[in-house]
Design a protein around this motif. Structure first.
Motif, short mmCIF file in Angstrom:
data_model
loop_
_atom_site.label_atom_id
_atom_site.label_comp_id
_atom_site.label_asym_id
_atom_site.label_seq_id
_atom_site.Cartn_x
_atom_site.Cartn_y
_atom_site.Cartn_z
N LYS A 158 -4.15 -5.62 3.03
CA LYS A 158 -2.78 -5.45 2.56
C LYS A 158 -2.76 -5.43 1.03
N THR A 181 0.28 -4.74 -2.09
CA THR A 181 1.70 -4.51 -2.37
C THR A 181 1.88 -4.12 -3.83
N ILE A 232 4.96 -3.40 -6.59
CA ILE A 232 6.39 -3.52 -6.88
C ILE A 232 6.65 -2.52 -8.00
N VAL A 271 9.53 -1.92 -3.26
CA VAL A 271 8.30 -2.53 -2.77
C VAL A 271 7.55 -1.53 -1.90
N TYR A 272 6.26 -1.37 -2.19
CA TYR A 272 5.39 -0.48 -1.45
C TYR A 272 4.31 -1.34 -0.79
N ASN A 273 4.43 -1.55 0.52
CA ASN A 273 3.45 -2.32 1.27
C ASN A 273 2.45 -1.35 1.89
N GLU A 277 -1.52 -0.50 3.60
CA GLU A 277 -2.74 -0.93 4.28
C GLU A 277 -3.85 -0.09 3.68
N THR A 303 -0.71 -8.48 -4.83
CA THR A 303 0.54 -7.89 -5.29
C THR A 303 0.43 -7.57 -6.77
#
Length: 106
Positions: free
Chosen positions: A3, A5, A7, A13-15, A17, A98
């Motif tokens: 994961k 992330t 910002i 927010v861009y999550n 994989e 993040t």
């Protein structure tokens, strides 16, 4: 899959994989994250993939190497938590990382 992330500079927010071994920059470009220009394609020869590492991750991600530190001099508004996303390789230890995209790139 790991994961990651982003910002965005507009707080979107861009999550994502992502694959182990890929760079944060490659994943931003591959997934169309706005604000990561990556003009040099990941060669640590520009500062257009500049990101701010989330405070919770600074120690784990570590300090920039000397070459990256030199390139960060060209970034707009560098901070203590600034890194070039082309120099951060995703690994199991960074699962959940993040980063924030700056308001503008150099």
């Amino acid at each position: 899959m790991l994961k990651l992330t982003f910002i965005g500079n507009d707080d979107t927010v861009y999550n994502l994989e992502v694959e182990d071994g890929s760079t944060v920059m490659e994943n931003a470009v591959r997934n169309g994250v706005p604000g990561i220009v990556a003009e040099c394609g990941g060669a640590c020869a520009c500062a257009t993939c500049h990101v701010y590492v989330d405070e919770a991750w600074i120690e784990k991600v570590g300090e920039p190497e000397p070459m990256e530190e030199d390139m960060l001099d060209f970034a707009i508004d560098p901070r203590a938590n600034s890194r070039l996303s082309c120099q951060i390789n995703m690994c199991a230890e960074f699962d959940g990382l993040t980063v924030r995209v700056p308001d503008e790139q150099g």
